[in-house]
Write an enzyme that holds these catalytic residues in place. Structure first.
Site, PDB file in Angstrom:
ATOM      1  N   CYS A   1      -1.842   8.494   4.243  1.00  0.00           N
ATOM      2  CA  CYS A   1      -1.952   8.221   2.808  1.00  0.00           C
ATOM      3  C   CYS A   1      -3.374   8.435   2.325  1.00  0.00           C
ATOM      4  O   CYS A   1      -3.608   8.570   1.126  1.00  0.00           O
ATOM      5  CB  CYS A   1      -1.460   6.812   2.491  1.00  0.00           C
ATOM      6  SG  CYS A   1      -2.040   5.554   3.636  1.00  0.00           S
TER       7      CYS A   1
ATOM      8  N   GLU B   1       0.884  -1.170   0.000  1.00  0.00           N
ATOM      9  CA  GLU B   1       0.000   0.000   0.000  1.00  0.00           C
ATOM     10  C   GLU B   1       0.915   1.211   0.000  1.00  0.00           C
ATOM     11  O   GLU B   1       1.786   1.341   0.858  1.00  0.00           O
ATOM     12  CB  GLU B   1      -0.919  -0.021   1.222  1.00  0.00           C
ATOM     13  CG  GLU B   1      -2.043   1.008   1.144  1.00  0.00           C
ATOM     14  CD  GLU B   1      -1.707   2.275   1.904  1.00  0.00           C
ATOM     15  OE1 GLU B   1      -1.576   3.339   1.243  1.00  0.00           O
ATOM     16  OE2 GLU B   1      -1.563   2.215   3.125  1.00  0.00           O
TER      17      GLU B   1
ATOM     18  N   GLU C   1       1.671  14.077  -4.566  1.00  0.00           N
ATOM     19  CA  GLU C   1       1.477  13.764  -3.151  1.00  0.00           C
ATOM     20  C   GLU C   1       2.430  14.608  -2.311  1.00  0.00           C
ATOM     21  O   GLU C   1       3.646  14.579  -2.512  1.00  0.00           O
ATOM     22  CB  GLU C   1       1.720  12.283  -2.878  1.00  0.00           C
ATOM     23  CG  GLU C   1       1.435  11.913  -1.439  1.00  0.00           C
ATOM     24  CD  GLU C   1       1.757  10.450  -1.126  1.00  0.00           C
ATOM     25  OE1 GLU C   1       1.018   9.835  -0.345  1.00  0.00           O
ATOM     26  OE2 GLU C   1       2.764   9.941  -1.661  1.00  0.00           O
TER      27      GLU C   1
END
Length: 541
Positions: A327, A293, A425
């Site tokens: 996240c 992940e 990000e």
């Protein structure tokens, strides 16, 4: 073990409030003071033995960078080899241990976290990872407790899945074997629960583990290891090492018995790991399982019919809890022009009012980002906005590393839906907003889907079910965890299994039975009670 074993039905661990004067508040404050006043020397744990080295690395709270919590003992390639050897040595006995015994260890670990270790795991997370008490409680205590309890339930369900029918005189079985070799767990700084779950899930299924936590999470990782040992985990099943990534990877990914990796971290690192495994594939005994992940560029999509206050609250909480270092954190939002005129002032005012400071002061909503590297990266994004022609800062924008790594929650407003902070990000307390024309709802849905390589979390705020369904279909592949009229963070084990696709990972869903499947290798066993004594078929006379 005789008879049918009934596993306790799991329930989500209740979250304590830590309101002023509550018993848990007093206990946690005392534990924080106690742990802050100590100077620890944290060893690696290899084969059940504490391993100290001459290479000591200091640990500092991100919100008080001059304070020394203690040090950890950094290892070398030799320690990685020792950890692999210890995992392989423990493997046969652990794999052959009855599943009920493995279950008991993790159920006991959950009880220990819920009771005597609760304040310690929370305090360690607060001090070294700069989480406020409520964020630490949800993560370090409750979610890890849930992982342990629900994973045991999933294991029992998995083992019970057997061939539905048997021919006369034949018994068919499925055996869910652990993988052949050792599993590497590589865990991140931001969630203590993930750090416990990444080695814990494959271990529950009979695998033995080499576990490398992020260096900024070692303080709470040591507490997790204490819990495992107190719960009765045999030596060598989980081996905790503090070795830098390149050194660890060079040993792990060149070892013939490498069987799989359980990973949470950056997309860049995961892609590099995948390439390395691919290049070495002919050297392995089996095809390694790759479960990861990674990052996200998570969105909040707002329809003109949405509720103003709900949207404002979701943006503040979803973007700025734990300084946006999730996240799943909301980092881009698409707001209709009609609503923006109504909520802008309140959103800006609320964001600027968020209290910020050290974790020891429970009135602070915002604490520090994790380290100097993160601080420099996030502040660079903010600095670039201040120079941009097509974006502006409308809330926050201040930062200082004089005492700790503090960055004010920041809202960027852009006229360019492909502006840098809408696409990349940041992993910090920065939310970028694009205001769209009310009539362009469906066109904006296409924009949301096409803007980012990531597909982790996202949400839609709308009243009419037709608009919600339109968003659900248009954004089908844009988020592995999709929220309706809620912020895109806060997945609960047993309720919302977590994971995303595209550049966000393999979507193997932590907190689900599907993840446990990845750590097993099935064997079909057919037993014939009376085997044929002749080769002839019935029509042969």
């Amino acid at each position: 073990m005789n008879g049918i074993v009934k596993i306790p039905q799991p329930k989500n661990e209740p979250v304590k409030s830590y309101a002023p004067g509550n018993p848990e508040t007093v206990e946690l404050k005392n534990k924080l003071q106690e742990m802050r006043s100590q100077t620890v020397d944290l060893p690696m744990n290899i084969g059940g033995k504490e391993v100290f080295t001459d290479d000591k690395h200091e640990m500092h709270p991100p919100h008080d960078k001059n304070h020394v919590l203690g040090s950890y003992n950094k290892g070398t390639a030799e320690h990685v080899k020792q950890a692999i050897d210890a995992a392989l040595a423990a493997k046969e006995e652990w794999a052959n241990m009855p599943w009920e015994a493995r279950a008991a260890i993790f159920l006991k670990a959950a009880d220990l976290l819920a009771g005597p270790y609760r304040s310690k795991i929370n305090a360690a997370t607060m001090l070294a990872q700069s989480k406020n008490p409520f964020q630490a409680e949800i993560d370090a205590a409750c979610e890890l407790i849930d992982f342990f309890n629900f994973n045991v339930q999933y294991m029992t369900e998995l083992y019970s899945e057997q061939p539905p029918e048997n021919s006369p005189g034949v018994w068919n079985q499925l055996e869910y074997r652990p993988l052949e070799g050792f599993v590497f767990a590589l865990s991140p700084f931001n969630f203590t629960s993930i750090a416990g779950n990444l080695p814990g899930t494959p271990a529950l299924m009979g695998n033995t583990i080499v576990w490398k936590p992020a260096e900024t999470q070692i303080y709470s990782a040591q507490v997790i290891m204490e819990v495992y040992k107190e719960a009765g985990l045999p030596d060598g099943v989980i081996n905790l090492i503090f070795v830098d990534g390149p050194t660890t990877g060079d040993v792990i990914f060149n070892h013939r018995d490498f069987a799989g990796i359980h990973f949470t971290g950056s997309t860049g690192v995961f892609r590099h790991i995948w390439k390395t495994i691919g290049n070495n594939i002919e050297n392995y005994k089996s095809y390694p399982r790759i479960v990861g992940e990674t990052g996200g560029k998570d969105f909040v999509m707002v329809h003109p019919s949405a509720n103003d206050d709900q949207v404002t609250t979701a943006l503040v909480r979803g973007s700025f809890e734990f300084q946006g270092q999730k996240c799943s954190a909301a980092s881009r939002a698409y707001i209709p022009k009609s609503m923006w005129a109504r909520i802008k002032d309140n959103l800006v005012e609320t964001t600027n009012s968020l209290t910020m400071g050290p974790v020891e002061d429970f009135t602070n909503f915002i604490n520090a980002v994790i380290d100097k590297k993160a601080y420099d990266k996030i502040s660079k994004y903010i600095s670039d906005v201040q120079k941009a022609d097509d974006a502006e800062i409308i809330a926050g924008g201040q930062y200082s590393d004089e005492q700790g790594y503090f960055i004010r929650p920041t809202i960027v407003l852009t006229e360019n839906p492909k502006y840098t902070t809408m696409c990349e990000e940041i992993f910090g307390p920065v939310l970028t907003i694009y205001v769209y024309e009310d009539a362009d709802f469906e066109k904006t849905l296409e924009l949301v889907d096409q803007t980012s390589d990531y597909a982790l979390t996202g949400s839609i705020f709308a009243k009419d079910r037709r608009d919600i369904n339109t968003a659900l279909n248009a954004l089908r592949n844009a988020a592995g965890n999709f929220y309706i009229n809620d912020k895109p963070t806060g997945a609960v084990v047993g309720q919302q299994p977590f994971g995303g696709a595209r550049a966000s990972g393999t979507n193997d869903k932590a907190g689900a039975k599907a993840n446990l499947m990845r750590w097993t290798s099935m064997r079909t066993i057919k037993e014939t009670f009376t085997a044929p004594g002749s080769y002839k078929y019935p029509f042969h006379s």
